[in-house]
Structure formats: structure tokens, C-alpha cells
Scaffold this motif. Structure first.
Motif, PDB file in Angstrom:
ATOM      1  N   MET A 160       0.822  -1.199   0.000  1.00 25.15           N
ATOM      2  CA  MET A 160       0.000   0.000   0.000  1.00 25.15           C
ATOM      3  C   MET A 160       0.862   1.258   0.000  1.00 25.15           C
ATOM      4  O   MET A 160       0.583   2.232  -0.709  1.00 25.15           O
ATOM      5  CB  MET A 160      -0.939  -0.007   1.211  1.00 25.15           C
ATOM      6  N   LEU A 161       1.944   1.243   0.812  1.00 31.84           N
ATOM      7  CA  LEU A 161       2.858   2.378   0.846  1.00 31.84           C
ATOM      8  C   LEU A 161       3.473   2.609  -0.531  1.00 31.84           C
ATOM      9  O   LEU A 161       3.591   3.751  -0.997  1.00 31.84           O
ATOM     10  CB  LEU A 161       3.947   2.140   1.891  1.00 31.84           C
TER      11      LEU A 161
ATOM     12  N   SER B   2       2.221   1.832  -3.442  1.00 35.19           N
ATOM     13  CA  SER B   2       1.220   2.368  -4.372  1.00 35.19           C
ATOM     14  C   SER B   2       0.997   3.851  -4.141  1.00 35.19           C
ATOM     15  O   SER B   2       0.842   4.629  -5.094  1.00 35.19           O
ATOM     16  CB  SER B   2      -0.094   1.606  -4.221  1.00 35.19           C
ATOM     17  N   ARG B   3       1.020   4.281  -2.876  1.00 36.65           N
ATOM     18  CA  ARG B   3       0.831   5.701  -2.587  1.00 36.65           C
ATOM     19  C   ARG B   3       2.030   6.528  -3.036  1.00 36.65           C
ATOM     20  O   ARG B   3       1.866   7.664  -3.501  1.00 36.65           O
ATOM     21  CB  ARG B   3       0.579   5.890  -1.093  1.00 36.65           C
TER      22      ARG B   3
ATOM     23  N   VAL C 121       1.625   7.016  -6.726  1.00 34.99           N
ATOM     24  CA  VAL C 121       0.629   8.042  -7.030  1.00 34.99           C
ATOM     25  C   VAL C 121       1.219   9.435  -6.853  1.00 34.99           C
ATOM     26  O   VAL C 121       1.041  10.327  -7.698  1.00 34.99           O
ATOM     27  CB  VAL C 121      -0.613   7.858  -6.127  1.00 34.99           C
ATOM     28  N   LEU C 122       1.958   9.628  -5.754  1.00 30.79           N
ATOM     29  CA  LEU C 122       2.597  10.922  -5.506  1.00 30.79           C
ATOM     30  C   LEU C 122       3.635  11.234  -6.579  1.00 30.79           C
ATOM     31  O   LEU C 122       3.747  12.377  -7.045  1.00 30.79           O
ATOM     32  CB  LEU C 122       3.240  10.916  -4.116  1.00 30.79           C
TER      33      LEU C 122
END
Length: 296
Positions: free
Chosen positions: A200-201, A203-204, A207-208
Motif C-alpha cells: 500500500m505504501l 502504491s501511494r 501516485v505521488l
């Protein structure tokens, strides 16, 4: 019962409330015959947004459909000392649908909150159901057969979480029964949770990264506040490349490897001892049959 509410309120429900209601029902079910449970939901209301953060249990009389007011006032006083910003927003119960007798409890709370909400959790398991078995009701005054009556109307809601709740829910989701599952199975579940968090980290971060690239190319307008936050985050990264961090990391890594090797040697020694014991037993039996004694 009306199909939907027309109040215009926006409801945000935190997972802690669902966990509390489920825990309350499970404990009551394990101690006695299954029956409905009742409690209060607390939170804050900012304008047209109602956010339900927490809940606490209440004493309920099935025969009279009434609450223990003294107990309610005592619990309310205690919670105000711990959470002074929270107010009683309504109540919760368990069941498949709202009943006419629920309005008795609902009206009894109107002196605390003039428009209480009713959170209903359905404890029945339905594998085909994809939505959460939670329904939020409001009360509205409708004219039925010429008589004004309060009825329950269903309201939509969204799940709102904070970081601590996400960690707690993930931990509860990976809990294993105390009498089931080996240590290896529990370790695998723990590592799976860590892997999911890292995924999850990642993927974030992606995105950033894509967002910053689009900002650099001029595809989206610049946001100075976001750039300052990213810059502050990046300035922390070189701290993990210091010599002290490397020394501490290597020490922890070597200690972990040493413990792993010791555990492996201990396991091998134990297996070898069991093998030698079995060999000695078989040798002794063979020697007795042949009239000889001996051991290794």
C-alpha cells in the motif's frame, strides 16, 4: 418506513463503532441465549456532517423496552471526562430490521439529542452480501392516516478511518484463534500483513510520483503547500544513510542472523538426539534377542 432520509445530513462512521457493537453482541451471545444488545454512539456534528467515532454499552430491559437512565447518565459523565469533545449522537442495537418498539428507546433519548441517530448491526452472516451489515436510521415526522407519527428513515453513510483504526482493523483481521494454527501459520499471517502495508505504501508513493511528474510537465497547476510537504518528507530520507544508522542496522541484522542460526542448531541437535534415542532402543531390543547387551 420511508426509503431514504431527506434531512441532508452526511454521516461518517468509524470502524471502531462496528467493532464495539460486534464485540458486545459476541460477548452477550457466548454468556447467555442470543439477544439484542443496546448502547450509545458518540461523536461530533460539524454543520451538516455527523461523524460517529465511538460507542459504549447500555443496560436494557427487554420486557419494558426501556433503558437504565442512571447507568446512562453515569456513563455519559465518565465519557465526557475522557472525550470532552464528543456528544451522544444516538444509539445502536442489533437485528435484521428496525422494529416499532425501537421507537420507544429512540424517543427516550430525545431529551439528550433532539434528533438521535439509530445504528443497526445485522449479526446474521450472509456470504452473498458484499456491503457492510450496518444501517443508519434517522427519525422523521410523517403524517400517516391523518395522524403525525415519527418513523425511521434510512440514511446513507461512508466509512471514515484514521491511521490508528486502520492498523487496529488490520490486526483484528489477521488474528488467529488461540487453539488453532501453528506458529508458522501465525507468522505467515503477520508477514502477509506487513507485505500488504508495504504494498500500500508503494502504491501511494507511485501516485505521488506521477502527480509530481504531471505538475513538472505543466499538466496540472502547481501546489506550493504540497511541494513543501514533499520537500519536508524528502529531507528526512538522508538521515537513514548516516554512519550511525548503518552500524545500528548491521548490529541488529547480525543479531537476528545469530539467533536464527542458534535456533537452527538447537533444532538440529534435538532431532539428532531423538534419532540416537530411537537407534539405541532398536539396538537394545536386537541385542536382547541375540543374548547380548550393548549400547551406543
Amino acid at each position: 418506513m420511508a426509503s431514504s432520509s431527506s434531512s441532508g445530513l452526511t454521516f461518517k462512521l468509524h470502524p471502531l463503532v462496528i467493532v464495539n457493537i460486534s464485540d458486545h453482541f459476541t460477548r452477550v451471545k457466548s454468556q447467555s441465549h442470543p439477544r439484542r444488545v443496546v448502547g450509545c454512539v458518540i461523536g461530533v456534528q460539524r454543520g451538516r456532517t455527523v461523524e460517529i467515532f465511538n460507542s459504549f454499552e447500555l443496560l436494557y430491559d427487554d420486557s419494558t423496552h426501556s433503558l437504565d437512565r442512571a447507568f446512562l447518565e453515569k456513563k455519559q459523565e465518565l465519557y465526557k471526562k475522557v472525550f470532552p469533545q464528543f456528544y451522544i449522537l444516538g444509539w445502536y442495537s442489533t437485528g435484521s430490521d428496525a422494529h416499532e418498539t425501537d421507537m420507544i428507546i429512540h424517543k427516550s433519548l430525545m431529551d439528550i439529542n433532539e434528533n438521535p441517530v439509530y445504528v443497526l448491526l445485522n449479526p446474521s452472516i450472509n456470504p452473498a452480501q458484499k456491503d457492510l451489515p450496518v444501517t443508519i436510521y434517522e427519525s422523521e415526522l410523517h403524517v400517516i392516516d391523518g395522524n403525525p407519527q415519527l418513523i425511521f428513515v434510512q440514511s446513507s453513510y461512508t466509512i471514515e478511518t484514521v491511521e490508528a483504526e486502520r492498523i487496529s482493523v488490520d490486526h483484528v483481521a489477521h488474528l488467529k484463534p488461540s487453539d488453532g494454527g501453528s506458529a508458522a501459520t501465525q507468522l505467515a499471517a503477520h508477514l502477509t500483513g506487513i507485505h500488504s502495508a508495504i504494498k500500500m505504501l508503494n502504491s501511494r508513493v507511485r501516485v505521488l510520483h506521477h502527480y509530481l511528474l504531471a505538475m513538472q510537465k505543466g499538466e496540472i497547476p502547481l501546489e506550493n503547500s504540497l511541494l513543501r510537504q514533499v520537500s519536508s518528507l524528502l529531507r528526512r530520507l538522508p538521515a537513514i544513510e548516516s554512519e550511525k544508522f548503518q552500524d545500528d542496522f548491521l548490529m541488529e541484522y547480525n543479531d537476528t542472523l545469530l539467533i536464527t542460526y542458534l535456533a537452527m542448531f538447537t533444532n538440529c541437535s534435538s532431532t539428532m538426539n531423538e534419532l540416537v534415542d530411537k537407534f539405541n532402543t532398536a539396538y537394545d531390543r536386537h541385542s536382547r534377542r541375540g543374548g547380548r547387551t550393548g549400547f551406543i
